[in-house]
Design an enzyme around this catalytic site. Structure first.
Site, PDB file in Angstrom:
ATOM      1  CD  GLN A 127     -14.097  -4.588  -1.731  1.00  0.00           C
ATOM      2  OE1 GLN A 127     -15.184  -4.778  -1.230  1.00  0.00           O
ATOM      3  NE2 GLN A 127     -12.974  -4.042  -1.354  1.00  0.00           N
ATOM      4  NE  ARG A 165     -12.515  -1.716   0.613  1.00  0.00           N
ATOM      5  CZ  ARG A 165     -12.173  -2.992   1.952  1.00  0.00           C
ATOM      6  NH1 ARG A 165     -13.309  -2.987   2.279  1.00  0.00           N
ATOM      7  NH2 ARG A 165     -11.356  -3.274   2.164  1.00  0.00           N
ATOM      8  CE1 TYR A 185     -10.140   2.186  -8.093  1.00  0.00           C
ATOM      9  CE2 TYR A 185      -8.332   3.507  -8.077  1.00  0.00           C
ATOM     10  CZ  TYR A 185      -9.053   3.046  -8.200  1.00  0.00           C
ATOM     11  OH  TYR A 185      -9.475   4.988  -8.844  1.00  0.00           O
ATOM     12  CD  GLU A 186      -9.179   2.671  -2.214  1.00  0.00           C
ATOM     13  OE1 GLU A 186      -9.415   2.465  -1.218  1.00  0.00           O
ATOM     14  OE2 GLU A 186      -8.730   3.514  -2.340  1.00  0.00           O
ATOM     15  N   GLY A 187      -8.879  -2.478  -2.360  1.00  0.00           N
ATOM     16  CA  GLY A 187      -9.392  -3.724  -2.293  1.00  0.00           C
ATOM     17  C   GLY A 187      -9.456  -4.998  -3.264  1.00  0.00           C
TER      18      GLY A 187
END
Lengths: 593, 593
Positions: B441, B294, B434-436
């Protein structure tokens, strides 16, 4: 594969409940009763969903190709274009004299949104033709009108606008394309034009290029620019097609989006051209096309946002992921649908409240055009002239942002091409650029339109908002609190910004121009705020009258509340930026960057 | 073709003047004097500009291709990857024990920005490997570390993260991939994973997939998820490569951008996997990768914005269009450069002030990671945990917007692929997802991180800002007015938002979660405001000390003034939205949309 359904009910609500068009004393409007407009919109919606939209992905994937000097459009485009022509859609708001249906511009706009939402790249072929035909209608000789308009209204022949050259876009005074007068009254056009949408293709027998060029010996810069009609095939006296003219496609550009539209480099090599309008007054004629095109581009911002929203909404209802924090909503499923989550809601409400507000704004603007053209209403003409950069700049910026938000709802599926959401974003991106980049719209608004006719039109706008607030302040306590007060506050912010420009822009124009972009956006918000206040009022009136469709009107009011509470207050931020002036913006010398 | 120059001077300024890293009592930091870091950054900058950046367009144009089960990367990638490996760049901040250079994470971050800016798709191959290696380092057995880490640190073998499945992204509890225990202690992994970045390629001898899967009979949902090491080729006892494992590429996704990275559908068919960490505690191990990832993704937001900005700036200086309204600046040319126009300036200053502020924010965050990992500073660990969703969400949203603004400066040239500006936008778009996805977030920030350890870390953040303001309030009248006062106001807005959540989120969590996205953005603004106040202070100190490079420091302060005046006040808008609560957001039933 995304889908598209034309927003007929919403459009009807705006046309009849909000704008009450059939009651307006505008020639042609009395025919626009709800049944009639509904029939037109239903038919347009059908073509949009069934014919144009299925080709949207095809156009994106295949793109156009240039082979041996010939441009081929994507599979299916040609047949679909035939259907659009046969249905008479290309001449909807064109004069009967030239084969059109003579409907008001507002109907062309309502239908145009649907076509654009279904397939922007495709609809541009028709859109550019409409613009070129409008310029010939306004500035052409009778002979020119008779020669070109019937074929252009039917889109047997299509049209283009040729302004940009490699070294000049906004600053057209730098133009190098030359037009040399010939003995027979025609001109020989030589030069290169770039970014020519629909520049060449295989869907029409002829293409009528409107080309800006300079006649040698004329005034320098923008004052020496003239507009010419340059047909791909010379039209003979009897109307039949003669020789190929000296115009050819240099290449098709590879673009971020609108792949289905052929964006061409056009080379003019002693091509025969015919002066349209007056020598050296080409910009005036071009602006006939450009103003119309700017409204059309603003509409594209709305259209892409609407289409993207529809799909994001479906996905949010279908996709099961996570649980509602306030209690499980889908106990029989493995998870709740995305739409239960507050941040997904925020995202969807942003989109919904924008699209519906923007639609009202666009149709209100189209009505002003009809007032100006059909009823010779100079005030309406002045107001739409003021609002044109706002419609173009604000709606395309916001429309683009909304396609990005719609894409976001899909997570990773929004980024891969398979789901089609990337295309909405990529297609919508161009609308912020063409027909004058949005920074140029802001400059036009603050540098030119605000002060037009002594500031009369912006004053009239404020007066109108003020009167609306006064007249509707006592509808109900909640309406006053939720709609009138926020609208008043936003309008006050906008006036304060205008005042700041007046007080600080004289001594240093950078104080005004540094805030032009913020001003354009705050103006847009005030317009959408006004539209929402109008829509909520109209919806409440239906509810008070005991409408059997209460859910629709309640939804409308709730959506308006969201806009007023969450979006309209952006005006305060824009004002605070504007009031910091030009100093921080212009502080650095160019080489300090 | 765009170009890229590593921002070495700016990075050095942040490392040494602002963060004063070599004075910090963090193990390894005393070696980071200005000469040393400069040498590293110069070398990294050279590789970025000369090796990675020239392949950025190539990667976008060619993409990856799957042929007979084998993935081929774009022309030149393989040779460039060899150069990166040989230079030791892949193990910069990895332990010496496994062949790394043992530099602090902050150096990996500073170098990572350059690599990402030069070629995001390429750098992801290395980035995912770093994340996977970190997870093995943190959770692997000694044998696992010895087997995999030396090869992964050198990128002879690369790594991947396998989380997403077709029906589950964020909600990993829905996962279907199964891991069946075998008698030898290994597992048989079966299932399909999608969106696997760097999933397969031709640049490494082996690929180490870290795969989340469920061991049958374990707890339901997210509590029954375990993490497995699944190598593409089984590693034999002697470290050599054995049989091909039961993992294959289903397809490569067609994406909006990062075409040079192979985003794969991965099919696991009784593939041999080895448990990493503890049974059913896979999410904990995965979060080691994810938190690092992140921060890395936040950095991508900055990196793409920086690269796009550099090119937009050059274009704005080169392109002649129009005249400065306050007086001609280029009398010998046909027009003035774009950069004279106030709205172009606004656009460039937005970009510049974002990129420089974001860089400080990222490096400050990286320093916290070093404090936490190298000096076991629990407060730093808590603070970076709080700020991770802000770095990821805010910097990627803003970074994307900045690439769009950079593209806008080019007008039509920004929309065609030839100039490369479209790629920055298309590549940057993924970082918001991506990555949440950024909405997740925001949920992590408001729903989890704010209340972590009893709200201790957010209180510490406010305390830190307060102390900074108190300690530096009397540097000078102008500093106080231009930096301290705006920072105080923004921080106050942020606290008021937090207070609103506390008071209204208990009774209805929707009141907090409806404002989560706005909160994430206002938090980001406050962090950048703090960074600018720090940078301006450091720059002023150099000026006061009679620096011979006054122009650099004056520019820094002027850029900070812009941010404080024009960007930071966005907190007020976010607060006003938050304070409207969840009612307007949640007003509609799902079927009312």
């Amino acid at each position: 594969m995304p889908s598209y359904t034309a927003p007929i009910k919403d459009t009807q609500f705006i046309l009849h409940n909000v704008l009450k068009i059939s009651e307006k004393a505008i020639p042609g409007y009395d025919e626009l009763d709800a049944d009639f407009t509904n029939a037109v919109l239903e038919e347009a919606g059908k073509i949009s969903s069934e014919v144009l939209h299925p080709l949207n992905t095809v156009g994106d994937t295949e793109g156009c190709r240039l082979e041996n000097g010939v441009v081929y459009t994507p599979t299916g485009f040609k047949a679909a274009f035939e259907q659009v022509k046969e249905g008479g859609w290309t001449g909807l708001d064109m004069p009967e004299q030239y084969g059109g249906q003579n409907m008001p511009y507002i109907m062309g706009t309502a239908v145009g949104e649907m076509f654009s939402a279904a397939n922007q790249a495709f609809t541009m072929y028709q859109g550019l033709t409409h613009g070129a035909a409008s310029a010939i209608l306004a500035h052409g000789s009778d002979a020119q009108k008779d020669t070109y308009l019937p074929k252009m209204v039917s889109c047997e022949w299509t049209g283009t606008m040729n302004l940009t050259e490699p070294h000049c876009g906004t600053d057209l005074g730098l133009m190098r394309t030359k037009a040399e007068p010939q003995d027979d009254g025609s001109y020989k056009i030589t030069g290169q034009k770039i970014f020519i949408s629909s520049g060449d293709h295989d869907m029409a027998d002829n293409i009528i290029h409107l080309v800006l060029a300079k006649i040698p010996g004329g005034p320098d810069g923008i004052k020496g620019v003239s507009l010419f009609i340059v047909p791909k095939f010379i039209v003979k006296e009897d109307g039949s097609l003669g020789d190929r003219n000296g115009v050819s496609v240099g290449k098709i550009e590879e673009k971020m989006g609108i792949h289905g539209n052929s964006t061409c480099v056009m080379n003019y090599d002693s091509a025969t051209g015919y002066l349209l309008g007056t020598e050296h007054k080409g910009m005036r004629a071009m602006f006939t096309m450009m103003n119309e095109a700017r409204l059309g581009v603003g509409m594209q911002g709305l259209a892409q946002a609407e289409a993207a929203y529809q799909n994001a909404l479906e996905y949010a209802k279908d996709r099961l992921q996570g649980r509602d924090v306030t209690g499980v909503k889908n106990p029989d499923g493995p998870a709740d649908p995305l739409i239960v989550h507050p941040d997904i809601r925020r995202n969807l409400m942003d989109q919904k409240s924008f699209a519906e507000g923007a639609r009202a704004f666009i149709l209100w603007g189209a009505k002003m055009i009809d007032q100006a053209h059909r009823a010779e209403d100079k005030d309406a003409d002045g107001l739409i002239s003021l609002l044109t950069p706002v419609i173009k700049g604000f709606l395309t910026d916001q429309g683009y942002d909304m396609t990005v938000q719609a894409q976001q709802i899909y997570g990773g599926h929004g980024y891969i091409e398979e789901w089609g959401m990337s295309q909405y974003t990529r297609d919508a991106r161009i609308a912020m650029i063409y027909e004058g980049a949005n920074g140029v719209q802001a400059l036009d608004l603050v540098g030119r339109k605000l002060a037009q006719d002594g500031g009369k039109h912006v004053m009239a706008f404020f007066e109108m908002v003020k009167n609306f607030c006064k007249e509707n302040g006592d509808i109900s306590e909640s309406y006053s609190k939720e709609f009138i007060e926020p609208l008043k506050a936003a309008s006050k912010d906008l006036q304060a910004a205008g005042m700041y420009f007046m007080q600080n822009g004289m001594t240093n124009p950078n104080n005004a121009l540094s805030g032009s972009y913020d001003f354009m956006h705050m103006f847009g918000h005030v317009c959408l705020g006004l539209m929402w206040a109008e829509m909520a009022k109209a919806a409440q009136a239906e509810l008070d009258a005991g409408s059997s469709d209460a859910a629709f009107y309640e939804t409308k009011i709730a959506t308006g509340r969201y806009y007023m509470a969450r979006q309209l207050p952006a005006t305060a931020l824009h004002l605070s930026r504007i009031q910091t002036g030009g100093d921080t913006v212009m502080a650095l010398a160019a080489d300090q960057f």
